[in-house]
Design an enzyme around this catalytic site. Structure first.
Site, PDB file in Angstrom:
ATOM      1  N   HIS A 122       0.830  -1.207   0.000  1.00 16.15           N
ATOM      2  CA  HIS A 122       0.000   0.000   0.000  1.00 16.15           C
ATOM      3  C   HIS A 122       0.867   1.262   0.000  1.00 16.15           C
ATOM      4  O   HIS A 122       2.033   1.228   0.420  1.00 16.15           O
ATOM      5  CB  HIS A 122      -0.852   0.052   1.275  1.00 16.15           C
ATOM      6  CG  HIS A 122      -1.995  -0.910   1.315  1.00 16.15           C
ATOM      7  ND1 HIS A 122      -2.251  -1.704   2.410  1.00 16.15           N
ATOM      8  CD2 HIS A 122      -2.962  -1.201   0.410  1.00 16.15           C
ATOM      9  CE1 HIS A 122      -3.332  -2.431   2.185  1.00 16.15           C
ATOM     10  NE2 HIS A 122      -3.781  -2.156   0.976  1.00 16.15           N
ATOM     11  N   CYS A 150      -3.118   0.246   9.887  1.00 15.19           N
ATOM     12  CA  CYS A 150      -4.194  -0.597   9.353  1.00 15.19           C
ATOM     13  C   CYS A 150      -5.150  -1.133  10.411  1.00 15.19           C
ATOM     14  O   CYS A 150      -6.254  -1.549  10.085  1.00 15.19           O
ATOM     15  CB  CYS A 150      -3.605  -1.757   8.574  1.00 15.19           C
ATOM     16  SG  CYS A 150      -2.443  -2.696   9.529  1.00 15.19           S
TER      17      CYS A 150
END
Ligand code: CIR
Length: 255
Positions: free
Chosen positions: A160, A247
């Site tokens: 990411h 996250c």
């Protein structure tokens, strides 16, 4: 008041998606204990931590960041790039509905919250295997209604955007130069991760303090040297699932 939405680690976390991290055995009890330490750190920094029940059939559901993007005005439910993760958002949407009006990324768009980095009124979005051009365009059009700017950023070699770069404050970023071009962030003060700590760029900034994994002491020293306060948490079992600190929560102002 800041709200931090979290979700307990799934007993099936061993079946998680992995892209750039080799599969190794995950100790679920230890992952849970570490996750509670993470929740305590967020509480210490002033968050009201909400803990949702684990989703036994959704290995990656602890990584709540990926299913929504929350700003003061709206919450955007994403459409995660990994098909195995598409059902995770439903229960999060029910909670977010208590705080925000909801919008959603629609097919064929895909977007993972891990690709979305906010710095002030700017949103940088990773052009990754998880977030496609259509998903980024949809986010741009939704957030433009509220005066935010969305800019796509290429990444390479990591999952990411926020594997490669996160904000230390509104003027500074922590960046891994092998995974992202420094030029995209040239107008910020750039702190680079220590070269020996490949995965150290993912930190979570809450009220001027950054939460970062305990296993990156060299990068921690660089961040502290830049004048930023750090709280370290041991998330080694969650790192085996290719997660880190941003996250595991969705942090936003209550109203
Ligand atoms: C996945 O591959 O989707 C999970 N195993 C890890 C997701 C981590 N998410 C994040 O850093 N935002």
């Amino acid at each position: 008041m800041l709200i931090a939405i979290t979700r307990e680690v799934s007993p099936s976390v061993a079946g998680c998606e992995l892209s750039f991290v080799p599969r190794t055995e995950i100790d679920v009890a230890r992952a849970n204990a570490q996750h509670r330490g993470y929740q305590r750190a967020l509480a210490t920094l002033g968050c009201e931590v909400r803990v949702l029940d684990a989703q036994p059939d959704m290995p990656d559901a602890v990584f709540v960041e990926d299913v929504a993007v929350v700003v003061d005005e709206v919450a955007v439910m994403t459409r995660p790039g990994a098909e195995s993760r598409r059902a995770e958002g439903a229960s999060i949407a029910e909670v977010l509905r208590q705080y925000r009006r909801l919008r959603a990324i629609e097919a064929p768009g895909t977007l993972d919250g891990g690709d979305v980095l906010r710095i002030g009124r700017m949103f940088y979005v990773g052009e990754s295997a998880r977030s496609n051009a259509d998903g980024i365009a949809q986010l741009r059009s939704i957030l433009a209604e509220y005066g935010y700017t969305v800019q796509g950023v290429p990444i390479q070699g990591c999952l990411h955007l926020k594997s490669a770069v996160t904000a230390l404050d509104d003027e500074s970023v922590l960046l891994q130069p092998t995974w992202i071009d420094r030029a995209a962030f040239a107008h910020y003060r750039i702190v680079e991760v220590d070269p020996a700590e490949e995965h150290a760029a993912n930190v979570l900034c809450i009220g001027g303090t950054v939460v970062m994994p305990a296993c990156f002491p060299r990068t921690r020293a660089r961040v502290q040297g830049a004048g930023v306060d750090v709280v370290s948490v041991d998330v080694s079992e969650l790192q085996k699932a290719e997660g880190a600190v941003t996250c595991c929560s969705l942090v936003f102002r209550e109203s």
